[in-house]
Design a protein around this motif. Structure first.
Motif, short mmCIF file in Angstrom:
data_model
loop_
_atom_site.label_atom_id
_atom_site.label_comp_id
_atom_site.label_asym_id
_atom_site.label_seq_id
_atom_site.Cartn_x
_atom_site.Cartn_y
_atom_site.Cartn_z
N HIS A 83 0.83 -1.22 0.00
CA HIS A 83 0.00 0.00 0.00
C HIS A 83 0.85 1.26 0.00
N ASP A 84 2.02 1.19 0.64
CA ASP A 84 2.89 2.38 0.71
C ASP A 84 4.09 2.27 -0.21
N LYS A 87 6.34 5.20 -1.16
CA LYS A 87 7.40 5.77 -0.32
C LYS A 87 8.80 5.27 -0.69
N HIS A 122 -0.80 9.86 -3.36
CA HIS A 122 -0.11 8.91 -2.47
C HIS A 122 -0.54 7.47 -2.81
N HIS A 147 -6.34 3.97 0.72
CA HIS A 147 -5.93 3.55 2.07
C HIS A 147 -5.78 4.70 3.04
N MET A 148 -5.63 5.92 2.54
CA MET A 148 -5.53 7.08 3.43
C MET A 148 -6.91 7.67 3.73
N ASP A 174 -4.28 0.21 8.34
CA ASP A 174 -3.18 1.17 8.22
C ASP A 174 -3.17 2.11 9.43
FE LIG Z 1 0.16 5.53 3.14
#
Ligand SMILES: [Fe+2]
Ligand SMILES: [Fe+2]
Length: 183
Positions: A83-84, A87, A122, A147-148, A174
């Motif tokens: 999901h991230d 980053k 994101h 997800h955010m 999350d």
């Molecule tokens: Fe995130």
């Protein structure tokens, strides 16, 4: 088993074209050493990997609490662990100096930002990067994109959660990882 071994053993359960290429990409990136954030949660080397595994563990718990939400295990693994992905190659480590408890100067790692590929979103960036390697199901794509929740400025997210409660579960997992496990 260390975090990377655990991560790879979960990935090995995913039988989807492109997984090997995705894992090669991670190996070439800073995924396994990046922090999860510069100041807040997981601000240490390997923090992003730890956070991704924490979201997986929390997602398993949330799904146990809501057996109405039925998705293949592959979707649980993919949505939590990646999901991230946005980053990756995003943080940079700077060396800074500070006085320690004994009043002596010491060097420490300070995380700054050096975004090499600004995408303009994101969750959406994670979806884009993943789809360069593996094909996501609609369930996975929505879960990762949202997800955010509305923290991402996404106004349509309520409708997405209504249509696909799994996306809501990923969002809650999350937050649980961030605010409970990592705080
Ligand atoms: Fe995130
Ligand atoms: Fe996250």
């Amino acid at each position: 088993m260390d975090n990377k071994e655990r991560f790879l053993s979960l990935c090995a359960q995913v039988k989807r074209d492109g997984m090997d290429e995705l894992l090669d990409y991670l190996e070439r990136s800073d995924f396994y050493t990046a922090p999860a954030s510069a100041r807040f949660h997981g601000a240490f080397p390997g923090g992003l990997l730890q956070h991704s595994l924490n979201v997986y563990d929390e997602l398993v718990r949330v799904l146990q609490a809501y057996p109405e939400i039925q998705v293949p295990e592959e979707s649980v693994i993919i949505s939590a662990l990646f999901h991230d992905l946005c980053k990756v190659n995003f943080y940079k480590v700077e060396k800074r100096n500070r006085k320690n408890d004994e009043g002596k100067w010491e060097e420490y790692d300070f995380y700054g930002y050096d975004e090499k590929f600004a995408y303009g979103g994101h969750g959406s960036k994670s979806v884009y990067l993943l789809q360069n390697y593996i094909k996501l199901t609609p369930e996975e794509a929505v879960a990762i994109n949202c997800h955010m929740s509305s923290w991402d400025g996404n106004k349509d997210v309520g409708k997405a959660f209504e249509q696909r409660p799994f996306a809501w579960a990923v969002h809650v997992a999350d937050e649980a990882a961030t605010y409970i496990k990592e705080s």
